[in-house]
Each structure stands twice: as structure tokens, then as C-alpha cells.
Design an enzyme around this catalytic site. Structure first.
Site, PDB file in Angstrom:
ATOM      1  N   THR A   1       8.404  14.233 -49.678  1.00  0.00           N
ATOM      2  CA  THR A   1       8.437  15.600 -49.173  1.00  0.00           C
ATOM      3  C   THR A   1       7.780  16.504 -50.209  1.00  0.00           C
ATOM      4  O   THR A   1       7.760  16.205 -51.401  1.00  0.00           O
ATOM      5  CB  THR A   1       9.876  16.115 -48.954  1.00  0.00           C
ATOM      6  OG1 THR A   1      10.585  16.081 -50.191  1.00  0.00           O
ATOM      7  CG2 THR A   1      10.618  15.295 -47.929  1.00  0.00           C
TER       8      THR A   1
ATOM      9  N   ARG B   1       7.939  23.345 -46.991  1.00  0.00           N
ATOM     10  CA  ARG B   1       8.677  22.309 -46.274  1.00  0.00           C
ATOM     11  C   ARG B   1       7.684  21.373 -45.587  1.00  0.00           C
ATOM     12  O   ARG B   1       6.914  21.804 -44.737  1.00  0.00           O
ATOM     13  CB  ARG B   1       9.505  23.037 -45.208  1.00  0.00           C
ATOM     14  CG  ARG B   1      10.690  22.338 -44.637  1.00  0.00           C
ATOM     15  CD  ARG B   1      11.736  23.367 -44.266  1.00  0.00           C
ATOM     16  NE  ARG B   1      12.391  23.742 -45.490  1.00  0.00           N
ATOM     17  CZ  ARG B   1      13.272  22.971 -46.120  1.00  0.00           C
ATOM     18  NH1 ARG B   1      13.642  21.816 -45.607  1.00  0.00           N
ATOM     19  NH2 ARG B   1      13.801  23.351 -47.240  1.00  0.00           N
TER      20      ARG B   1
ATOM     21  N   TYR C   1      -5.308  25.132 -33.683  1.00  0.00           N
ATOM     22  CA  TYR C   1      -5.062  23.751 -33.275  1.00  0.00           C
ATOM     23  C   TYR C   1      -6.090  22.852 -33.925  1.00  0.00           C
ATOM     24  O   TYR C   1      -7.278  23.176 -33.902  1.00  0.00           O
ATOM     25  CB  TYR C   1      -5.151  23.607 -31.753  1.00  0.00           C
ATOM     26  CG  TYR C   1      -3.839  23.146 -31.172  1.00  0.00           C
ATOM     27  CD1 TYR C   1      -3.309  21.908 -31.541  1.00  0.00           C
ATOM     28  CD2 TYR C   1      -3.109  23.933 -30.287  1.00  0.00           C
ATOM     29  CE1 TYR C   1      -2.087  21.493 -31.038  1.00  0.00           C
ATOM     30  CE2 TYR C   1      -1.894  23.523 -29.789  1.00  0.00           C
ATOM     31  CZ  TYR C   1      -1.388  22.294 -30.169  1.00  0.00           C
ATOM     32  OH  TYR C   1      -0.185  21.881 -29.679  1.00  0.00           O
TER      33      TYR C   1
ATOM     34  N   LYS D   1      10.899  19.565 -52.244  1.00  0.00           N
ATOM     35  CA  LYS D   1      12.028  19.372 -53.155  1.00  0.00           C
ATOM     36  C   LYS D   1      11.542  19.604 -54.586  1.00  0.00           C
ATOM     37  O   LYS D   1      11.148  20.714 -54.891  1.00  0.00           O
ATOM     38  CB  LYS D   1      12.647  17.997 -52.914  1.00  0.00           C
ATOM     39  CG  LYS D   1      13.232  17.905 -51.482  1.00  0.00           C
ATOM     40  CD  LYS D   1      13.827  16.569 -51.128  1.00  0.00           C
ATOM     41  CE  LYS D   1      14.280  16.551 -49.676  1.00  0.00           C
ATOM     42  NZ  LYS D   1      14.712  15.212 -49.248  1.00  0.00           N
TER      43      LYS D   1
ATOM     44  N   GLU E   1      -5.896  19.025 -33.831  1.00  0.00           N
ATOM     45  CA  GLU E   1      -5.545  17.610 -33.633  1.00  0.00           C
ATOM     46  C   GLU E   1      -6.685  16.729 -34.131  1.00  0.00           C
ATOM     47  O   GLU E   1      -7.854  17.010 -33.868  1.00  0.00           O
ATOM     48  CB  GLU E   1      -5.279  17.343 -32.150  1.00  0.00           C
ATOM     49  CG  GLU E   1      -3.913  17.829 -31.717  1.00  0.00           C
ATOM     50  CD  GLU E   1      -3.623  17.511 -30.253  1.00  0.00           C
ATOM     51  OE1 GLU E   1      -4.551  17.135 -29.521  1.00  0.00           O
ATOM     52  OE2 GLU E   1      -2.461  17.651 -29.857  1.00  0.00           O
TER      53      GLU E   1
ATOM     54  N   ASP F   1      10.030   5.779 -51.005  1.00  0.00           N
ATOM     55  CA  ASP F   1      10.240   7.147 -50.521  1.00  0.00           C
ATOM     56  C   ASP F   1      10.625   8.009 -51.723  1.00  0.00           C
ATOM     57  O   ASP F   1      11.747   7.939 -52.216  1.00  0.00           O
ATOM     58  CB  ASP F   1      11.348   7.112 -49.466  1.00  0.00           C
ATOM     59  CG  ASP F   1      11.679   8.486 -48.920  1.00  0.00           C
ATOM     60  OD1 ASP F   1      11.239   9.499 -49.509  1.00  0.00           O
ATOM     61  OD2 ASP F   1      12.399   8.547 -47.892  1.00  0.00           O
TER      62      ASP F   1
HETATM   63  C1  LIG Z   1      14.868  14.661 -48.042  1.00  0.00           C
HETATM   64  C2  LIG Z   1      14.519  13.237 -47.825  1.00  0.00           C
HETATM   65  C3  LIG Z   1      13.675  12.820 -46.771  1.00  0.00           C
HETATM   66  C4  LIG Z   1      13.068  13.691 -45.724  1.00  0.00           C
HETATM   67  O1  LIG Z   1      13.648  14.801 -45.361  1.00  0.00           O
HETATM   68  P1  LIG Z   1      13.119  15.863 -44.296  1.00  0.00           P
HETATM   69  O2  LIG Z   1      14.284  16.744 -44.185  1.00  0.00           O
HETATM   70  O3  LIG Z   1      12.793  15.136 -43.049  1.00  0.00           O
HETATM   71  O4  LIG Z   1      11.913  16.503 -44.890  1.00  0.00           O
HETATM   72  C5  LIG Z   1      13.349  11.481 -46.690  1.00  0.00           C
HETATM   73  N1  LIG Z   1      13.796  10.601 -47.586  1.00  0.00           N
HETATM   74  C6  LIG Z   1      14.583  10.964 -48.602  1.00  0.00           C
HETATM   75  C7  LIG Z   1      15.016   9.921 -49.567  1.00  0.00           C
HETATM   76  C8  LIG Z   1      14.990  12.280 -48.752  1.00  0.00           C
HETATM   77  O5  LIG Z   1      15.791  12.614 -49.758  1.00  0.00           O
END
Ligand SMILES: *Cc1c(COP(=O)(O)O)cnc(C)c1O
Length: 410
Positions: A221, A230, A49, A224, A51, A195
């Protein structure tokens, strides 16, 4: 403690290893992490933990954790040239949620890309917290070009006066002009959040322009194109560091997933390597090869091509829906996802399109010849879609083909 996982779960893990090995993964948001990332995520760090933030914890015994999270933060900052980084968001959705919590009040206007045009759930969709708590407006793509129309986005922004503009997408095959977005945001006095969930690996290697100097907030993220575990992350300027950190913890999360943060740190280091740079170049190369191959075979691509790791195929001239194509290809071991295309006449559970990505197959070492083979499989399967015995035979061929590209070679 015995090292054996109980038989129910271990059997399912083995089956998943087999599935991953024997299928061709064209899901644009997926990838295969390195063994090193796997080892970090499967480590004892899951026990701890922690936090709070490095050297400011609510629990004792964090001396190793503090150093580890500091390394992760420093690597992430270096990777993207950012002033401040937060590596704790459990996923991309939490990264976005934290940004909203940091600068918005419930009911504030946000402007994001329409899910139906390629945006993400967390950019203001009504069935997501972002659309429930805030007052969302959307921009889409131009009907002719199927690309972002910045003059139109500016008009929508001037009309709706958002406090925050979101850019970045889940199913957009073209370069996003973050500078134009920042000019739009400045014009209407809005914050800009970029994003980069899908394109983080491309941005990290300079193969897609970076939003870091243009946006107050960059979210993404790690799993990807960045090819880490993840998870999510946030980058921001120093003046927002404290409010972003507070929004993640204690704002929306409790203890960070330290084993995942260790995996992120490993992946960030990998992403700084020359090898990773080459990998990302191949991802785009493969995406272009696939796009040309598809067009040669008579498929219509949304926007007429791709600049990145993904391709949106409009299947209407092939007289098959996205849902059907996903099922047919799935039945022979090619994993894709159905996806709405701009101005799709079909609802999201049917769709007229599929989204294809090359990040995962490129990790497996596939290139020009393999892309040609995969296109052959796709064409043949769609052509033989009502021929069960032919599809069964194809499934065996795909299995043999895919098995030649082991993911975790011993
Ligand atoms: C995949 C994605 C996310 C976040 O996805 P999680 O499944 O929550 O990790 C956020 N924004 C975009 C544009 C994405 O393609």
C-alpha cells in the site's frame, strides 16, 4: 464552477481537520500525506477515464495521463529496484487480488499468515474473497518466541503443498526473513508473494530487508509507512509483467484513479529523498523509545520488543482488554486500535492487546520528549480508567499537547 463545497460536507471536513490536529494518532497503518500529495489527489485528474495502460488506452485524450502514469511506474521501479511495477491497484487488497488472479485458479491452495497471528484479511481469511475462492492454510508464530518459525512454516508448506505462499503482516513487530520464505517456496514449488503494505516505507529506505530479489510478486500500500495517498501497488519480475497488468485491468478493475496515481508519483519522489530516509529512521527510533518506555512501565510487549514502526502490547497484566484500552485512550484523544495477540484468549472484537505505531506522530515531528509525554498520558489514562472527570481533564491536556504539532502548517 464555484469553489465552495456544500456546507454539510465542508463542515465534516473541517471537523476532521480539527480531529486530526487535536488527537495523537498511534494507529500503525495511518500517516499524514504532504500538501503536495493532497494537491495531486485533489486535482482535475479525477475527471479522466484511462482504462488500459500508458499509450494503450481505450479512451482518447490520455496524452497527459500516459506521461503521468509512466512517471509513476518509473519512480516506483526505481524506489524498490524492481523490474516491473503496476501503480493502478485501488488499494492493497486489490493488489493482492490481482496477484491471485494472475497465477491461481479457484480452489488452488494458498498458504498465508493467520489473521489471529498478525496476518491480513486478504491472506486467506474465510470471510474474505481470498478464503472464499481459494483453499487457504495458515502458519502462525511460535508460542514461546511469538515470532515466525521458519522450520515450522516449511513443514506446513510441505504438508499443504500451496501454489502460492504469502508473507507479510499487519501486526508483526519483527523483521521478516524474505530469503527464508523464498527457500520455503522453492522447496515446495510455490510462488511467493511478499505483501509489504505496512513496511513499504522501511523497505524503500533500506531499513527493512527488501523482498524484491526473493519474491515473484511484491504487493503493498502507498498510504501506510510510505506516506502516500490511499492506494496499492504491485512489483514483479519482467516475465510476469503481462499477466499482472492483465489481472489488474481488465481482470479486477476498470478505470484507474489517475488523481491517486498522481499522488502516488509525488509520494514516490518524496520517498527517494534524504529527508524521507531520515524520517523513516526516526520512525524506528521512536518505536524503540516507545517500546522501552512501555516495558519500563510494566507492559508486556509481544515478542519482547520491535524492529519496525509498530508495537503489539499485551494488556493482560494491566487487567484491561484491548477493546477497553482503545475506548479509554480514544476518550482522551489518543487513537489506537485493539488487536489480537498471538494465542489470544479473547475474541477479535475484545482482544487482549493494542497495536501502536509511530509513523504518524513522527511525521508531525514528535521525538523523544513527546514519546515520554505520550507514555505518561497512556499510563495515567489506563490507571484512571474509571475516573470520568480525570479523563475529561486529560482530554484537554492531550488536545493542547497535540495542537502544538500542526499537520498542515500554513
Ligand atoms: C493494510 C494491508 C493491506 C491492504 O489494505 P487496504 O486497506 O486494502 O489498502 C494488505 N496487506 C496487509 C498486510 C496490510 O497490512
Amino acid at each position: 464552477m464555484s469553489g465552495k463545497i456544500d456546507s454539510v460536507i465542508s463542515k465534516l471536513i473541517k471537523q476532521e481537520i480539527k480531529r486530526e490536529r487535536e488527537t495523537i494518532n498511534l494507529i500503525a497503518s495511518e500517516n499524514y500525506v504532504s500538501k503536495q500529495v493532497l494537491a495531486a489527489v485533489g486535482s482535475v485528474l479525477t475527471n479522466k477515464y484511462a482504462e488500459g495502460y500508458p499509450f494503450r488506452r481505450y479512451y482518447d485524450g490520455c496524452e497527459n495521463i500516459d506521461k503521468l502514469e509512466t512517471v509513476a511506474i518509473e519512480r516506483l521501479k526505481r524506489l524498490f529496484g524492481a523490474e516491473h511495477a503496476n501503480v493502478q491497484p485501488h488499494a492493497g487488497s486489490q493488489a493482492n487480488m490481482a496477484v491471485y488472479l494472475a497465477v491461481l485458479k479457484p480452489g488452488d491452495v494458498i498458504l498465508g499468515m493467520d489473521l489471529a497471528a498478525g496476518g491480513h484479511l486478504t491472506h486467506g481469511t474465510k470471510i474474505n474473497f481470498s478464503g472464499m475462492l481459494f483453499n487457504p492454510f495458515y502458519y502462525g508464530v511460535n508460542r514461546e518466541t511469538e515470532q515466525l518459525d521458519y522450520d515450522e512454516i516449511l513443514k506446513i508448506a510441505q504438508k499443504t503443498k500451496p501454489k502460492l505462499i504469502l508473507c507479510g503482516a499487519s501486526a508483526y513487530p519483527r523483521i521478516i526473513d524474505f530469503k527464508r520464505f523464498s527457500e520455503i517456496a522453492r522447496n515446495v514449488g510455490a510462488y511467493l508473494c511478499a505483501d509489504i503494505a505496512h513496511i513499504a516505507g522501511l523497505v524503500a529506505t533500506g531499513l527493512h530487508p527488501s523482498p524484491v530479489e526473493f519474491a515473484e510478486f511484491v504487493t503493498g500500500t502507498t498510504h501506510k509507512t510510505l506516506r502516500g495517498p490511499r492506494g496499492g501497488f504491485i512489483l514483479c519480475r519482467k516475465n510476469f509483467a503481462q499477466c499482472i497488468d492483465r489481472a489488474v485491468f481488465p481482470g479486477i478493475q476498470g478505470g484507474p484513479l489517475m488523481h491517486v496515481i498522481a499522488g502516488k508519483a509525488v509520494a514516490f519522489k518524496e520517498a527517494m529523498s534524504k529527508k524521507f530516509n531520515l524520517y523513516q529512521k526516526k520512525v524506528i527510533e521512536n518505536s524503540l523509545l516507545m517500546a522501552f518506555g512501555l516495558m519500563e512501565a510494566g507492559y508486556r510487549l509481544v515478542t519482547g520488543g520491535t524492529d519496525n514502526h509498530l508495537i503489539l502490547v499485551d494488556l493482560r497484566n494491566k487487567h484491561v482488554t484491548g477493546e477497553e484500552a482503545q475506548k479509554i485512550l480514544g476518550s482522551i484523544g489518543i487513537t489506537v486500535n485493539k488487536n489480537v495477540i498471538p494465542f489470544d484468549p479473547h475474541p477479535p472484537n475484545i482482544t487482549s492487546g493494542i497495536r501502536l505505531g509511530t509513523a504518524a506522530i513522527t511525521t508531525r515531528g514528535m521525538g523523544k520528549n513527546e514519546i515520554a509525554k505520550i507514555l505518561e498520558f497512556i499510563n495515567e489514562a489506563i490507571y484512571n480508567r474509571n475516573n470520568v472527570s480525570e479523563l475529561n481533564a486529560m482530554k484537554r491536556r492531550v488536545r493542547r499537547f497535540a495542537s502544538q504539532f500542526p499537520i498542515y502548517a500554513e
